[in-house]
Design a protein around this motif. Structure first.
Motif, short mmCIF file in Angstrom:
data_model
loop_
_atom_site.label_atom_id
_atom_site.label_comp_id
_atom_site.label_asym_id
_atom_site.label_seq_id
_atom_site.Cartn_x
_atom_site.Cartn_y
_atom_site.Cartn_z
N SER A 177 0.83 -1.20 0.00
CA SER A 177 0.00 0.00 0.00
C SER A 177 0.87 1.25 0.00
N ALA A 222 -5.64 -0.74 -3.47
CA ALA A 222 -4.79 -1.61 -2.64
C ALA A 222 -3.34 -1.15 -2.61
N GLY A 223 -2.79 -0.79 -3.79
CA GLY A 223 -1.40 -0.37 -3.82
C GLY A 223 -0.69 -0.83 -5.07
#
Length: 229
Positions: A177, A222-223
């Motif tokens: 993240s 989410a990243g």
């Protein structure tokens, strides 16, 4: 596993005997030297005598919980990488663990393969001399020279780009993240905006020729994840 991996020590801390047994058997079969502790007090004592490279630490234990164990280990100067292992998935708990010095956070239930990947990532990140020059897919990380090679050529990177790419490659296959990246690359006291991560990711993609984002993938909400396959 190579011969060097057989010298790596892992301390397992959990109050559930079946989890300790499962993880101990799996890690011993992978070539690690393993010690176990059923509670926090035993874990602190074991860390001093066993000197582990990795501590797999359960959070929810009676008496001294994992947070307190982590705090004491770091206060006592332990160089071990701490992976918190817990059934709790609240963001606040993750942040608390990381601020106390934990290096990663795995939520139960988890796959043994995922835990192995995270152990390897922590080892390469915190104990690079165990491995010397690290080759991961098309990347070559040389910590002594502070260089990262890609497809046989040394990349021209700023210090922050170097740390960011190194962190992401060592954690390849794991979704990272923006918050975690900021904590690990920029530090907890960074007061800027999360968007700085996007700026540096864009720069790295340019230098890697990753126009289609196949190497550094964006997972919306989410990243980012480095994919090497």
């Amino acid at each position: 596993m190579n011969d060097m991996d057989k010298e790596i020590k892992v301390l397992l801390v959990d109050d559930e005997p079946h989890i300790l047994q499962f993880l101990e058997m799996g890690l011993v079969n992978e070539g690690y030297e393993v010690a176990t502790a059923p509670d926090g007090i035993t874990a602190v004592a074991a860390a001093e005598t066993f000197s582990p490279h990795i501590v797999i630490l359960d959070v929810m234990m009676p008496g001294m919980d994992g947070f307190e164990v982590c705090r004491i280990l770091k206060k006592n100067g332990s160089q071990a990488a701490v992976i918190m292992l817990t059934a709790k998935d609240e963001v606040d708990d993750k942040v608390k663990g990381l601020k106390l010095g934990a290096d990663d956070y795995v939520v139960k239930p988890f796959s043994f393969e995922e835990l192995l990947a995270r152990i390897q990532a922590r080892l390469r990140n915190q104990f690079p001399t165990l491995f010397g020059e690290v080759a991961i897919g098309p990347f070559r990380i040389d910590d002594k020279r502070k260089e990262i090679g890609f497809q046989g050529k040394v990349l021209e990177l700023s210090p922050t780009e170097h740390e960011l790419l190194r962190y992401m490659v060592l954690n390849h296959g794991i979704v990272l993240s923006k918050t975690l990246i900021l904590d690990k690359v920029w530090g907890y006291d960074f007061g800027g905006e999360e968007n700085i991560v996007e700026v540096y990711i864009r720069s790295l993609r340019d230098k890697l020729g990753d126009k289609e984002h196949r190497l550094i993938r964006t997972l919306r909400g989410a990243g980012y994840r480095v994919d090497l396959t």
